[in-house]
Structure formats: structure tokens, C-alpha cells
Design an enzyme around this catalytic site. Structure first.
Site, mmCIF file in Angstrom:
data_model
loop_
_atom_site.group_PDB
_atom_site.id
_atom_site.type_symbol
_atom_site.label_atom_id
_atom_site.label_comp_id
_atom_site.label_asym_id
_atom_site.label_seq_id
_atom_site.Cartn_x
_atom_site.Cartn_y
_atom_site.Cartn_z
ATOM 1 C CD GLN A 68 43.549 -8.792 -12.727
ATOM 2 O OE1 GLN A 68 42.979 -7.730 -13.022
ATOM 3 N NE2 GLN A 68 44.842 -9.210 -13.003
ATOM 4 N NE ARG A 91 42.397 -23.769 -6.957
ATOM 5 C CZ ARG A 91 42.728 -24.820 -7.668
ATOM 6 N NH1 ARG A 91 43.476 -25.946 -7.141
ATOM 7 N NH2 ARG A 91 42.773 -24.441 -9.130
ATOM 8 C CB THR A 131 37.040 -15.946 -1.745
ATOM 9 O OG1 THR A 131 36.409 -15.099 -2.033
ATOM 10 C CG2 THR A 131 38.250 -15.895 -1.056
ATOM 11 C CG ASN A 132 40.575 -20.807 -4.456
ATOM 12 O OD1 ASN A 132 39.861 -21.670 -4.525
ATOM 13 N ND2 ASN A 132 41.226 -20.709 -5.741
ATOM 14 C CG HIS A 187 38.284 -25.126 -7.275
ATOM 15 N ND1 HIS A 187 38.261 -25.466 -8.277
ATOM 16 C CD2 HIS A 187 38.709 -24.198 -6.972
ATOM 17 C CE1 HIS A 187 38.969 -24.597 -9.157
ATOM 18 N NE2 HIS A 187 39.391 -23.540 -8.224
#
Ligand code: TXD
Length: 315
Positions: free
Chosen positions: A13, A89, A120-121, A176
Site C-alpha cells: 500500500q 506495532r 517498516t514497523n 513511533h
């Protein structure tokens, strides 16, 4: 002068969104890589077919071969699995550590001089994996999260006050995750710090900070099948543009702190200047005791994730 080469690793996505935005902004020629056959080729061709309509001179090519990223100037990494409702996450760590390690080895091999932006998490821990595996200098390895988090904060401030997003700045520090630190006194509306803006109560400000912290989860819960992708894609492309065009913009990025804000050996979001040399400078500001405590808590959460990576035996 040759066009820049932008490798997007992961054609999901966010990868697809970034391919479209990079082409529209004519940042360079885009290589869209994924392990799934057909998807990067299909999305790449689809975006390529937008270029005559949009009048942009960029090529977009999909591939399943790392050979094709050879010599890339910038690699932007979304490879991994995203969150589903109910997942944090951090639940992604084992799977995504393995994936990001594999990506890092290939970037090191085929694009050893590139700048790398990780999406990327769990974000801060994945920046750590990338830096450790590639061994690239810290100026060339950074994570995208703060640009998105501060964009969310700006959007909420605009929605609350009716003021143009152009006149709103926002400042978010830390990892994050749920412990990120939106700093209202450094966030402004037309240059006026948020707490001084007429009609904006402390309660409203707190509610917007909370919504920012939970901004990713809010979208995961609405979409149900994945996480946000338009704003994350736009945020990473803004970082890439600042490097490619040497704009020297200040963005909160996840980078290696070596003593800044009192933290050593930790990857977390701090304001940096992004230009042709990558992370050119970390901007360090004075924090109040409360703000420092919130940042320390956030750094602690990142540290824990970094030790999960270290103890996983994957690296
Ligand atoms: O602020 C932020 N940093 C983020 C991070 C904001 C939103 C989403 N964030 C994270 O980005 C999310 O938690 C995921 O870890 C990534 C990518 O999100 P996206 O929504 O793009 O996920 P997709 O659509 O599942 O795309 C991931 C692609 C998919 O096409 C897989 O086939 C591919 O990654 N994939 C791989 N590519 C290369 N190599 C390997 N090994 C691989 N494994 C999966």
C-alpha cells in the site's frame, strides 16, 4: 546529469503510493521491488501509465530481482507485515526483523552508497536493524515516523481551528509508538505557540495530542485490513525530496542519537536537517522536566525493543 534512482523495497500500500508520488514530483526513476510476483510489475506499469496523463518525466519499473536496485541513490523500505486491529506495532517485531535484515543485506550489496529511509514497523527498532546490518553511517540511515506524526497533529489542529495547514507547524519527539511526545509549546498556528492561541483550551490541546499518539490505531480500526498508507507515503517522499533536492528542511526523523537529548545508542525521533548529505544535523532544544521525562519514557520503550532484536538471535 543522470536522473536519481529511487528504489522502493516493498510494493504494498505505501510502496505503491510512493511510486505515484515520486513519479508525479519527478524525483527520479523509480524501481518498485517486492517478493510477490506480478504486484510490483503491475503497480509499476500502472503508475508508468499515469505519466503521460500527468506529464511527468519519470520511469517506474516493477521487479522481483534485487539486481535492479543496483546503484540506487535512495532506498525506501516498507517491506514487512502491517498491523491488524488489536495488534500493536511491537507485535510485528520478529517477522519484520527477519524481513528488514534480508532487505538490508541486499541494499548493502547492490546500493552501498544509498540513503535509506525505513518505514517498516516497529519503526525505531527497524532503523536499528538496518543500520546494524548495513553498517552505513548514521547520516544515511533514517526512519520515517515523525513527519507523519507531526502531519497528523497539524491536520487535527487545522480541523479544530479552521486555519490552513500551511500556517500550522507541529513538533513531535521520541519513538513511533504510544509513548511519542507531541510538544505543543513548540507547535504553532501562524507563529503563535499552541497554548497561546485564542480559544484553544488546554483540554482541547491535550485531546489533539492524544489523538496524534493514537493516530495510527485510529486508521487501523477504520480500515480493518491494514494500516494508513497515503500520509505515510507522502511523508517519506517529502524526506526523500529534501535529500534529493538538497532542501535542508527540518523534519523529525528516527536517527541514531549519540548523546543528544541525553540518550546514547538509541534510535528515536528527533528534529534533523535533511539535505544532500542525508541527516546533516540533529537539532537539540531545551526541554522542561516534564517533557524530558516523557522523552525518557519513550526512549526506554525503544531501548526495550532494541534489546528484543538483540536477544532474538536473528541478527
Ligand atoms: O509511520 C510509519 N513508519 C508507518 C509504518 C506508518 C504506517 C505503516 N507503517 C508500516 O509500514 C507498517 O506497519 C508495515 O510494517 C509497513 C508497510 O505498510 P504497508 O501498508 O505498505 O504494508 P503492505 O501493503 O502489506 O506492504 C508490505 C509489502 C508487501 O507487498 C509484501 O509482499 C512486502 O512488503 N514484503 C517484502 N518485500 C520485500 N522483501 C521481503 N522479504 C518482503 N516481505 C514482505
Amino acid at each position: 546529469m543522470p536522473r536519481k534512482k529511487i528504489a522502493l523495497i516493498g510494493a504494498g500500500q505505501i510502496g505503491g503510493t510512493m511510486a505515484l508520488l515520486a513519479a508525479q514530483k519527478e524525483l527520479g526513476d523509480v524501481i518498485l521491488f517486492d517478493i510477490v510476483e506480478g504486484v510490483p510489475q503491475g503497480k509499476g506499469l500502472d503508475v508508468m501509465e499515469t505519466t503521460p496523463v500527468e506529464g511527468c518525466n519519470s520511469t517506474v519499473t516493477g521487479t522481483n530481482s534485487y539486481e535492479d536496485i543496483r546503484g540506487a541513490d535512495i532506498c525506501i523500505v516498507t517491506a514487512g507485515i502491517p498491523r491488524k486491529p488489536g495488534m500493536s506495532r511491537d507485535d510485528l517485531i520478529a517477522t519484520n526483523t527477519k524481513i528488514v535484515k534480508d532487505v538490508a543485506e541486499n541494499i548493502k550489496k547492490y546500493a552501498p552508497d544509498s540513503f535509506v529511509i525505513i518505514i517498516t514497523n516497529p519503526l525505531d527498532a527497524m532503523v536499528y536493524v538496518m543500520q546494524k546490518v548495513t553498517g552505513f553511517p548514521k547520516s544515511r540511515v533514517m526512519g520515517m515516523a515523525g513527519v507523519l506524526d507531526s502531519a497528523r497533529f497539524r491536520a487535527f489542529i487545522s480541523m479544530e481551528t479552521g486555519v490552513s495547514v500551511n500556517d500550522i507547524t507541529a513538533f513531535v519527539l521520541g519513538g513511533h509508538g504510544d509513548t511519542m511526545v507531541p510538544l505543543s509549546r513548540y507547535s504553532t498556528i501562524g507563529g503563535i505557540p499552541l497554548p497561546d492561541y485564542p480559544g484553544l483550551s488546554a483540554e482541547k490541546i491535550r485531546a489533539m495530542e492524544d489523538r496524534t499518539r493514537n493516530g495510527g490505531g485510529e486508521i487501523v480500526n477504520l480500515l480493518k485490513t491494514g494500516s494508513a498508507f497515503y500520509a505515510p507515503g507522502a511523508s517519506a517522499i517529502a524526506m526523500a525530496e529534501s535529500i534529493i533536492r538538497d532542501q535542508k528542511r527540518i523534519f523529525p526523523c528516527a536517527v541514531l542519537c549519540e548523546g543528544e537529548y541525553g540518550h546514547k545508542g538509541i534510535f528515536m525521533g528527533v528534529p534533523v536537517i535533511l539535505g544532500e548529505k542525508g541527516v546533516e544535523k540533529i537539532i537539540e532544544i531545551q526541554l522542561t522536566a516534564d517533557e524530558k521525562a516523557a522523552l525518557d519514557k519513550s526512549a526506554g520503550a525503544v531501548k526495550e525493543l532494541m534489546s528484543v532484536v538483540d536477544n532474538s538471535g536473528i541478527l
